[in-house]
Write a protein that holds these residues in place. Structure first.
Motif, PDB file in Angstrom:
ATOM      1  N   MET A   1       0.854  -1.203   0.000  1.00 44.39           N
ATOM      2  CA  MET A   1       0.000   0.000   0.000  1.00 44.39           C
ATOM      3  C   MET A   1       0.891   1.254   0.000  1.00 44.39           C
ATOM      4  O   MET A   1       1.797   1.354   0.805  1.00 44.39           O
ATOM      5  CB  MET A   1      -0.880  -0.039   1.263  1.00 44.39           C
ATOM      6  CG  MET A   1      -1.950   1.025   1.319  1.00 44.39           C
ATOM      7  SD  MET A   1      -3.130   0.845  -0.036  1.00 44.39           S
ATOM      8  CE  MET A   1      -4.097   2.296   0.168  1.00 44.39           C
ATOM      9  N   THR A   2       0.631   2.154  -0.917  1.00 46.45           N
ATOM     10  CA  THR A   2       1.464   3.365  -1.003  1.00 46.45           C
ATOM     11  C   THR A   2       0.681   4.592  -0.534  1.00 46.45           C
ATOM     12  O   THR A   2      -0.544   4.631  -0.633  1.00 46.45           O
ATOM     13  CB  THR A   2       1.955   3.581  -2.456  1.00 46.45           C
ATOM     14  OG1 THR A   2       2.660   4.816  -2.527  1.00 46.45           O
ATOM     15  CG2 THR A   2       0.810   3.617  -3.451  1.00 46.45           C
ATOM     16  N   SER A   3       1.411   5.582  -0.072  1.00 46.87           N
ATOM     17  CA  SER A   3       0.782   6.853   0.308  1.00 46.87           C
ATOM     18  C   SER A   3       0.644   7.777  -0.904  1.00 46.87           C
ATOM     19  O   SER A   3       0.071   8.857  -0.797  1.00 46.87           O
ATOM     20  CB  SER A   3       1.642   7.549   1.373  1.00 46.87           C
ATOM     21  OG  SER A   3       2.893   7.889   0.805  1.00 46.87           O
ATOM     22  N   SER A   4       1.205   7.375  -2.039  1.00 46.80           N
ATOM     23  CA  SER A   4       1.179   8.252  -3.221  1.00 46.80           C
ATOM     24  C   SER A   4      -0.233   8.409  -3.759  1.00 46.80           C
ATOM     25  O   SER A   4      -0.992   7.440  -3.805  1.00 46.80           O
ATOM     26  CB  SER A   4       2.017   7.644  -4.354  1.00 46.80           C
ATOM     27  OG  SER A   4       3.361   7.620  -4.027  1.00 46.80           O
ATOM     28  N   ASP A   5      -0.557   9.605  -4.213  1.00 41.91           N
ATOM     29  CA  ASP A   5      -1.781   9.782  -4.986  1.00 41.91           C
ATOM     30  C   ASP A   5      -1.575   9.061  -6.320  1.00 41.91           C
ATOM     31  O   ASP A   5      -0.490   9.124  -6.901  1.00 41.91           O
ATOM     32  CB  ASP A   5      -2.026  11.271  -5.277  1.00 41.91           C
ATOM     33  CG  ASP A   5      -2.283  12.068  -3.999  1.00 41.91           C
ATOM     34  OD1 ASP A   5      -2.796  11.470  -3.032  1.00 41.91           O
ATOM     35  OD2 ASP A   5      -1.966  13.269  -3.978  1.00 41.91           O
ATOM     36  N   VAL A   6      -2.614   8.379  -6.803  1.00 41.24           N
ATOM     37  CA  VAL A   6      -2.493   7.667  -8.083  1.00 41.24           C
ATOM     38  C   VAL A   6      -2.976   8.591  -9.202  1.00 41.24           C
ATOM     39  O   VAL A   6      -4.099   9.086  -9.170  1.00 41.24           O
ATOM     40  CB  VAL A   6      -3.306   6.356  -8.068  1.00 41.24           C
ATOM     41  CG1 VAL A   6      -3.133   5.625  -9.400  1.00 41.24           C
ATOM     42  CG2 VAL A   6      -2.863   5.469  -6.911  1.00 41.24           C
ATOM     43  N   ALA A  47       9.186   5.755 -11.381  1.00 40.73           N
ATOM     44  CA  ALA A  47       8.109   6.706 -11.704  1.00 40.73           C
ATOM     45  C   ALA A  47       8.339   7.305 -13.097  1.00 40.73           C
ATOM     46  O   ALA A  47       8.423   8.526 -13.255  1.00 40.73           O
ATOM     47  CB  ALA A  47       8.013   7.793 -10.637  1.00 40.73           C
ATOM     48  N   ILE A  48       8.381   6.443 -14.082  1.00 44.69           N
ATOM     49  CA  ILE A  48       8.755   6.864 -15.446  1.00 44.69           C
ATOM     50  C   ILE A  48       7.688   7.722 -16.112  1.00 44.69           C
ATOM     51  O   ILE A  48       7.967   8.466 -17.064  1.00 44.69           O
ATOM     52  CB  ILE A  48       9.105   5.625 -16.308  1.00 44.69           C
ATOM     53  CG1 ILE A  48       9.739   6.037 -17.631  1.00 44.69           C
ATOM     54  CG2 ILE A  48       7.883   4.739 -16.545  1.00 44.69           C
ATOM     55  CD1 ILE A  48      10.371   4.899 -18.405  1.00 44.69           C
ATOM     56  N   GLY A  49       6.450   7.652 -15.615  1.00 46.29           N
ATOM     57  CA  GLY A  49       5.394   8.494 -16.164  1.00 46.29           C
ATOM     58  C   GLY A  49       5.127   8.205 -17.633  1.00 46.29           C
ATOM     59  O   GLY A  49       5.041   7.038 -18.057  1.00 46.29           O
ATOM     60  N   LEU A  69       3.483   3.700 -11.096  1.00 45.36           N
ATOM     61  CA  LEU A  69       2.277   3.342 -10.337  1.00 45.36           C
ATOM     62  C   LEU A  69       1.005   3.482 -11.168  1.00 45.36           C
ATOM     63  O   LEU A  69       0.054   2.723 -10.990  1.00 45.36           O
ATOM     64  CB  LEU A  69       2.200   4.270  -9.111  1.00 45.36           C
ATOM     65  CG  LEU A  69       1.153   3.976  -8.061  1.00 45.36           C
ATOM     66  CD1 LEU A  69       1.374   2.611  -7.415  1.00 45.36           C
ATOM     67  CD2 LEU A  69       1.170   5.065  -6.985  1.00 45.36           C
ATOM     68  N   SER A  70       0.973   4.458 -12.055  1.00 50.77           N
ATOM     69  CA  SER A  70      -0.277   4.811 -12.753  1.00 50.77           C
ATOM     70  C   SER A  70      -0.363   4.149 -14.132  1.00 50.77           C
ATOM     71  O   SER A  70       0.432   4.464 -15.026  1.00 50.77           O
ATOM     72  CB  SER A  70      -0.346   6.341 -12.900  1.00 50.77           C
ATOM     73  OG  SER A  70      -1.227   6.709 -13.921  1.00 50.77           O
ATOM     74  N   ARG A  71      -1.358   3.263 -14.296  1.00 47.43           N
ATOM     75  CA  ARG A  71      -1.571   2.649 -15.616  1.00 47.43           C
ATOM     76  C   ARG A  71      -1.857   3.687 -16.697  1.00 47.43           C
ATOM     77  O   ARG A  71      -1.322   3.590 -17.807  1.00 47.43           O
ATOM     78  CB  ARG A  71      -2.738   1.652 -15.554  1.00 47.43           C
ATOM     79  CG  ARG A  71      -2.338   0.314 -15.048  1.00 47.43           C
ATOM     80  CD  ARG A  71      -3.465  -0.696 -15.045  1.00 47.43           C
ATOM     81  NE  ARG A  71      -3.120  -1.771 -14.140  1.00 47.43           N
ATOM     82  CZ  ARG A  71      -2.309  -2.768 -14.448  1.00 47.43           C
ATOM     83  NH1 ARG A  71      -1.805  -2.839 -15.661  1.00 47.43           N
ATOM     84  NH2 ARG A  71      -1.999  -3.692 -13.562  1.00 47.43           N
TER      85      ARG A  71
END
Ligand SMILES: C[S@@+](CC[C@H](N)C(=O)[O-])C[C@H]1O[C@@H](n2cnc3c(N)ncnc32)[C@H](O)[C@@H]1O
Length: 243
Positions: A1-6, A47-49, A69-71
């Motif tokens: 579980m991450t604290s990052s906003d997705v 975090a390649i974005g 993290l973000s698809r």
């Protein structure tokens, strides 16, 4: 579980721009430094974005793998390169493990702050170190917390007041949490509001995280051009090395 906003699909679609960090000369300068640090070896971008840096670094001949993290951000990246050309593992950069050893792991554009607890930032350094070959380097680009601008009694620090954008940061000095607030002028004259939450962190705290991960500070500059880091520097590019 991450604290990052997705990051959402809407954010991903809007992400790529033309000026600022997307300007060709900024990207080129960044990629040149990273390619030199990779020194012919493989690289891993945390975090390649959408691949703002990873894609041109690959085009320069450096093998790049990403963690993200973000698809939706990866879906935008996939419009530029295939999975064979630039593999990306979906996951949290503090904990996700990918195959292989890397001469270079890098985390740019203030993104260490997206991990909003100290524990996760420490884990991120450990994760970077565990992917490095001996002699390999971990590079972080991040701002110096602009707290000297937060005069007593003020709650916010403006960082951009221009025709089309108003931006300011608010800070919780006890928990090291901050929020960037953005108001962007739309074509119809209204303003779209966006917020970005992050944990601000001092260079010395990052050095301690690096030490906990078994890394040694090799160099710290103010920017990718190599300007010496000093008391007036508002950001830094730091390079730690695995002995
Ligand atoms: C400011 S963008 C930077 C993207 C890219 N590195 C660049 O320089 O353009 C921040 C990125 O970090 C990703 N991110 C945030 N928290 C993350 C986490 N815990 N693990 C992996 N990626 C994360 C976001 O999804 C987003 O793509």
């Amino acid at each position: 579980m991450t604290s990052s906003d997705v990051w959402t699909a809407e954010q991903a679609q809007r992400y790529d721009g033309v000026g600022g960090v997307f300007a060709a000369e900024v990207v080129e300068e960044t990629v040149d430094v990273l390619a030199a640090l990779a020194a012919g070896g493989a690289s891993l971008e945390l975090a390649i974005g959408t691949g703002r840096i990873g894609v041109p670094l690959r085009a320069k001949g450096v093998h790049v793998t990403g963690i993200e993290l973000s698809r939706p951000m990866v879906e935008v990246l996939r419009t530029k390169v295939t999975d064979e050309e630039l593999p990306v593992v979906i996951g949290d950069m503090a904990t996700t493990r990918v195959e292989g050893e890397f001469a270079l792991v890098f985390l740019v554009f203030n993104t260490i702050g997206n991990l909003r607890t100290q524990d996760e930032q420490v884990e991120c350094f450990r994760n970077a170190a565990r992917h490095l070959s001996p002699g390999g380097r971990f590079v972080v680009e991040v701002g110096v917390p602009p707290l000297r601008r937060l005069v007593p009694g003020q709650v916010a620090v403006p960082f951009d007041v221009s025709d089309k954008h108003l931006g300011f940061d608010t800070f919780d000095l006890v928990t090291q949490q901050a929020t960037s607030h953005h108001l962007n002028l739309q074509a119809d004259g209204s303003y779209r509001r966006g917020t970005h939450n992050y944990r601000f962190v001092w260079p010395s705290e990052l050095d301690l995280m690096a030490r906990l991960a078994g890394l040694e500070l090799e160099r710290r500059t103010q920017d990718w051009a190599g300007t010496p880091f000093g008391p007036q520097s508002e950001s830094h590019v730091s390079v730690w090395r695995r002995p």
